[in-house]
Write an enzyme that holds these catalytic residues in place. Structure first.
Site, PDB file in Angstrom:
ATOM      1  N   TYR A 179      42.799  10.277   7.007  1.00  0.00           N
ATOM      2  CA  TYR A 179      43.033  11.371   5.898  1.00  0.00           C
ATOM      3  C   TYR A 179      43.484  12.159   6.949  1.00  0.00           C
ATOM      4  O   TYR A 179      42.598  12.611   8.091  1.00  0.00           O
ATOM      5  CB  TYR A 179      42.501  11.197   4.812  1.00  0.00           C
ATOM      6  CG  TYR A 179      41.106  11.915   5.400  1.00  0.00           C
ATOM      7  CD1 TYR A 179      41.076  13.619   5.370  1.00  0.00           C
ATOM      8  CD2 TYR A 179      39.773  11.489   5.738  1.00  0.00           C
ATOM      9  CE1 TYR A 179      39.705  14.104   5.504  1.00  0.00           C
ATOM     10  CE2 TYR A 179      38.299  11.922   6.229  1.00  0.00           C
ATOM     11  CZ  TYR A 179      38.686  13.587   5.857  1.00  0.00           C
ATOM     12  OH  TYR A 179      37.453  14.381   5.957  1.00  0.00           O
ATOM     13  N   CYS A 180      44.469  13.426   6.735  1.00  0.00           N
ATOM     14  CA  CYS A 180      45.036  14.865   6.899  1.00  0.00           C
ATOM     15  C   CYS A 180      45.206  14.994   5.519  1.00  0.00           C
ATOM     16  O   CYS A 180      45.301  15.017   4.608  1.00  0.00           O
ATOM     17  CB  CYS A 180      45.517  14.542   7.842  1.00  0.00           C
ATOM     18  SG  CYS A 180      46.864  13.610   7.861  1.00  0.00           S
ATOM     19  N   THR A 181      45.494  16.544   6.047  1.00  0.00           N
ATOM     20  CA  THR A 181      45.718  17.335   4.591  1.00  0.00           C
ATOM     21  C   THR A 181      47.272  16.741   3.874  1.00  0.00           C
ATOM     22  O   THR A 181      47.112  16.656   2.467  1.00  0.00           O
ATOM     23  CB  THR A 181      46.587  18.586   4.949  1.00  0.00           C
ATOM     24  OG1 THR A 181      45.195  18.948   6.244  1.00  0.00           O
ATOM     25  CG2 THR A 181      47.000  19.470   4.470  1.00  0.00           C
ATOM     26  N   GLY A 183      49.609  13.891   5.255  1.00  0.00           N
ATOM     27  CA  GLY A 183      49.456  12.234   5.937  1.00  0.00           C
ATOM     28  C   GLY A 183      50.330  12.905   6.995  1.00  0.00           C
ATOM     29  O   GLY A 183      50.028  11.705   7.506  1.00  0.00           O
ATOM     30  N   ILE A 208      44.778  14.520   1.178  1.00  0.00           N
ATOM     31  CA  ILE A 208      44.253  15.262   0.663  1.00  0.00           C
ATOM     32  C   ILE A 208      44.676  16.432  -0.258  1.00  0.00           C
ATOM     33  O   ILE A 208      43.722  15.747  -1.726  1.00  0.00           O
ATOM     34  CB  ILE A 208      43.510  16.455   1.723  1.00  0.00           C
ATOM     35  CG1 ILE A 208      42.558  15.741   2.160  1.00  0.00           C
ATOM     36  CG2 ILE A 208      42.085  17.378   0.813  1.00  0.00           C
ATOM     37  CD1 ILE A 208      41.971  16.775   4.178  1.00  0.00           C
TER      38      ILE A 208
END
Length: 328
Positions: A179-181, A183, A208
């Protein structure tokens, strides 16, 4: 787009798509933003688009329609938030070799990448015994907020990610949920994991931000670092918590401050008490810097926009009508 009392929208998006003559398209894109009072940071590359922009609701609607009208970007998904004002002071639309600097230019997420999980599917899978939740963001991001039980990596930039994967060999028999901010980093991070022999790799689709909007942000601890003037945003409306600590005194704190010393300029958690005592800086040394900016209690410093020219970087001269529109 919902009507709210907040007149501005903030759009976060990316799209991996081949762009022929990307530098010429960059100029067209830049001009559209200027004409429609869209501000923000946009990267255009041979491999696609990546941007965070802000504007009045109606201007953002035009911008999204402009993107979707191009067959190359018709599937672009926008994460939309509401705000009281522009989240940016300027428009920066730049050409770069990659839409996120990764040192993984050989990978094409449209060919092979990790399986996309929508927020509810991610939520259902993340606590299973054979699952590892992998945060692919940098230190300053995951130190402010991260998923409960997530594995974080000691990296200062995403381009360091490939080297760190060498430390994850023992997890190849696990389901890996990246996961990241928003995608975008997961597209190449998960593709690289597959290339390195990981077989069961997933990614949180929309990142997120989308998880907060659609799944309440449950079990995301702390705040999410964002790349606009807000610096950090709340994600979790179900079981929120604070995981970061004041850089100065060590108390629990998720109040992000941009150090008032412009030669430092670090974004760090600093509590209100320490912010006042150090006049918005992160250390005594920074407080004593003669170039220190006046502290107004917020810890945010708008860049000087004197002499800002929205046409900078354009080869085509703006029309007289456009100039008159921008200057009222």
């Amino acid at each position: 787009m919902e009507n709210t009392s907040k007149p501005y929208s903030i759009l976060l998006y990316y799209c991996y798509a081949k762009i022929e003559n990307a530098e010429a398209y960059r100029e067209e894109h830049h001009l559209f933003c200027v004409e429609n009072n869209i501000r923000g940071r946009i990267i255009i590359s041979d491999e696609g688009l990546n941007g965070t922009v802000s504007g009045l609701h109606e201007d953002c609607e035009k911008y999204m329609a402009y993107i979707h009208a191009d067959p190359r970007f018709a599937m672009t998904e926008f994460k939309i938030d509401q705000h009281e004002k522009h989240a940016f002071a300027k428009i920066h639309c730049r050409y770069k070799p990659e839409i996120v600097h990764s040192a993984l230019r050989h990978l094409d997420p449209n060919v092979k990448t990790g399986k996309h999980l929508d927020p509810e599917a991610f939520k259902a899978l993340k606590d299973q015994e054979d699952v590892v939740i992998l945060d692919v963001r940098s230190n300053y991001e995951h130190e402010l907020g991260h998923f409960k039980n997530a594995l974080t990596l000691d990296i200062d930039n995403f381009r360091d990610f490939p080297e760190k994967v060498k430390e994850l060999e023992h997890l190849k028999n696990k389901k890996v949920l990246t996961y990241c901010t928003g995608g975008i980093k997961c597209e190449k991070a998960s593709a690289f994991l597959l290339e390195q022999g990981f077989e069961d790799v997933y990614q949180l689709h929309g990142g997120i931000i989308k998880y907060g909007m659609e799944a309440g942000g449950e079990d995301f601890e702390g705040k999410c670092y964002v790349f606009d003037n807000r610096i950090a945003v709340d994600v979790n409306s179900v079981n929120p918590s604070v995981v970061s600590k004041c850089h100065v005194c060590g108390t629990d704190c998720d109040r992000m401050v941009n150090c008032a010393n412009p030669t430092c300029n670090e974004h760090l958690p600093i509590c209100e008490k320490c912010g006042v005592e150090l006049e918005g800086t992160c250390s005594v040394e920074c407080k004593e810097n003669p170039e220190k900016r006046p502290y107004d209690g917020t810890g945010y410093y708008q860049k000087n926009t004197n002499g800002y020219n929205p046409f900078k970087g354009l080869h085509r001269a703006p029309t007289k009508a456009l100039i008159e529109k921008l200057h009222g």
